[in-house]
Design a protein around this motif. Sequence first.
Motif, PDB file in Angstrom:
ATOM      1  N   ASP A  12     -51.318 -24.242 -23.085  1.00 42.41           N
ATOM      2  CA  ASP A  12     -52.509 -23.953 -22.270  1.00 42.41           C
ATOM      3  C   ASP A  12     -53.241 -25.240 -21.878  1.00 42.41           C
ATOM      4  OD1 ASP A  12     -52.066 -21.223 -22.441  1.00 42.41           O
ATOM      5  OD2 ASP A  12     -53.150 -21.055 -24.342  1.00 42.41           O
ATOM      6  N   VAL A  15     -51.207 -27.052 -19.227  1.00 42.35           N
ATOM      7  CA  VAL A  15     -51.294 -26.392 -17.915  1.00 42.35           C
ATOM      8  C   VAL A  15     -52.643 -26.676 -17.263  1.00 42.35           C
ATOM      9  CG1 VAL A  15     -51.402 -24.143 -16.781  1.00 42.35           C
ATOM     10  CG2 VAL A  15     -49.609 -24.605 -18.442  1.00 42.35           C
ATOM     11  N   ARG A  19     -52.992 -28.867 -13.825  1.00 43.14           N
ATOM     12  CA  ARG A  19     -53.529 -28.165 -12.656  1.00 43.14           C
ATOM     13  C   ARG A  19     -54.760 -28.871 -12.095  1.00 43.14           C
ATOM     14  NH1 ARG A  19     -53.952 -21.759 -13.535  1.00 43.14           N
ATOM     15  NH2 ARG A  19     -54.706 -21.990 -11.403  1.00 43.14           N
ATOM     16  N   PHE A  31     -48.854 -22.955 -10.460  1.00 40.70           N
ATOM     17  CA  PHE A  31     -48.370 -23.467 -11.742  1.00 40.70           C
ATOM     18  C   PHE A  31     -49.069 -22.722 -12.883  1.00 40.70           C
ATOM     19  CE2 PHE A  31     -48.533 -26.650 -15.224  1.00 40.70           C
ATOM     20  CZ  PHE A  31     -47.166 -26.742 -15.436  1.00 40.70           C
ATOM     21  N   THR A  32     -48.302 -22.044 -13.714  1.00 40.05           N
ATOM     22  CA  THR A  32     -48.838 -21.233 -14.807  1.00 40.05           C
ATOM     23  C   THR A  32     -48.128 -21.585 -16.104  1.00 40.05           C
ATOM     24  OG1 THR A  32     -47.281 -19.460 -14.305  1.00 40.05           O
ATOM     25  CG2 THR A  32     -49.452 -19.345 -13.251  1.00 40.05           C
ATOM     26  N   LYS A  33     -48.567 -20.901 -17.159  1.00 39.31           N
ATOM     27  CA  LYS A  33     -47.988 -21.124 -18.481  1.00 39.31           C
ATOM     28  C   LYS A  33     -46.550 -20.640 -18.550  1.00 39.31           C
ATOM     29  CE  LYS A  33     -48.865 -20.133 -23.358  1.00 39.31           C
ATOM     30  NZ  LYS A  33     -49.743 -19.408 -24.299  1.00 39.31           N
TER      31      LYS A  33
END
Length: 454
Positions: A12, A15, A19, A31-33
């Motif tokens: 987390d 990310v 970001r 863009f995510t986990k």
Amino acid sequence: MTENTFPVYSADAIVNFYRTEVLTGQEAKHFTKSDLTPAPKPEAVQTLYMRVLHLLYRFRPESHSMVPHLENIQYSVYHEGATSIMIVYMRMRQFLPMCLIYDFSLNDLLAPKKQKTLTVLSAIMNFLHFRKQRMDMILEKQAKLRADMDRLQAYTKGNLEAEKKIEMLTTIPPEQQAEADELANALSELQATTMHEYQEVNAKNDNIAEWKTKIAEKTQKLAQVKVDVSNLKEDISKLKSQIVESPEELKSQMERMRENVKDIKNSIEETDERVVELQSMVQSVTHTEAEIQQMYNLLQDLESSMNNTKRRQEEHQELIAQYEKKQKELKNLCIEEGQLKRALGMKLDKESKQNIRRQKKREMKEQHVQDVLGQCNQIHQKREDMADKIQEISRETQQLKAKIQSLRDVCSKETEKAQSLYDTLSTSMDELHRRIEMHVVDLKHDVTKMSANF
């Protein structure tokens, strides 16, 4: 992994950081986990690495897919896919030793693992934090240097103004020079006359004191004579009452008394004359005192002018002290500026040397890659020739199968040669990477020395 000198952040945190700090626009939104866990996506990881390289070295992501135009490369479009991966891999191999990652491989781009990817991204994140901190420190030092330069200019300007004021205060204008000379001559004459008058006044005061003592003695004698006369009158009155005096004795006594009275009158006249003389002397003394008072007023005016001159001299001394203080501050600032310039020159010199070495190594690497690509192109050309021969042999009869088999053997030999060339290429690349790592370690050691000196 357990001996890392940097913290490994959670997915987390990684990310959120990438970001906000690295990705922009739609890439940051998408863009995510899930792009990192449980299995990292190669496209997302490659995009992250490209954006990091663009942030640090201004190497645009679209430049990774550019193939150099060589004469012996045919169908360069076929090379673009592998070229982008290889360029990202080589750039990351150059960059990651600065983040204390020395085991980066091509498999980390094509099939990344979760723990290894999080470790690499944490190392890059730690390096970006360090880079941001150092950039802030450099900006603060630049701002401080600009402020010091502005203050130095203000000090030099103040020094010039102080020098002008000192010169204006120390120099007498030509139109006032004659007046100043006249005042100096008048002051010297006034001091001489004042001393002479003081001496005369002291002498007159001494004479007045002597005459006062004489007058006091005369008045004392006169009082004593009056007392004696009164006593004699009483004695005479008593004797008259007791004795009948003869006229002769009375005449003789009267004559003696007349003589005594004449003596007393003469002494009184002399005393009056002396008193008149003393009054005239007192008047002359008062006149002298008036002249002395006038002289005293002139001396007070002179003293006020001397006080003004003294005050100006004190201001002059204060300005000189401030000027010397500013000169010392200016000297210290010049010394600091020289030290900063020397440190900056040394840093720029080292950076230029490092850039030259990097450029040489880059040119050597590019030359080596071009040689390898030339060999690969030759092998590819040979494979095409062999494919043409195989197509010709397929049109022939069954009698040419033996030739086809021999050609297949030749193709296998060529592939073995290509494999051996690939092995030698990989070993040479590993040796080159090892040298680059050694050079990076030496460069870090030089950077630590330079930071300590700075």
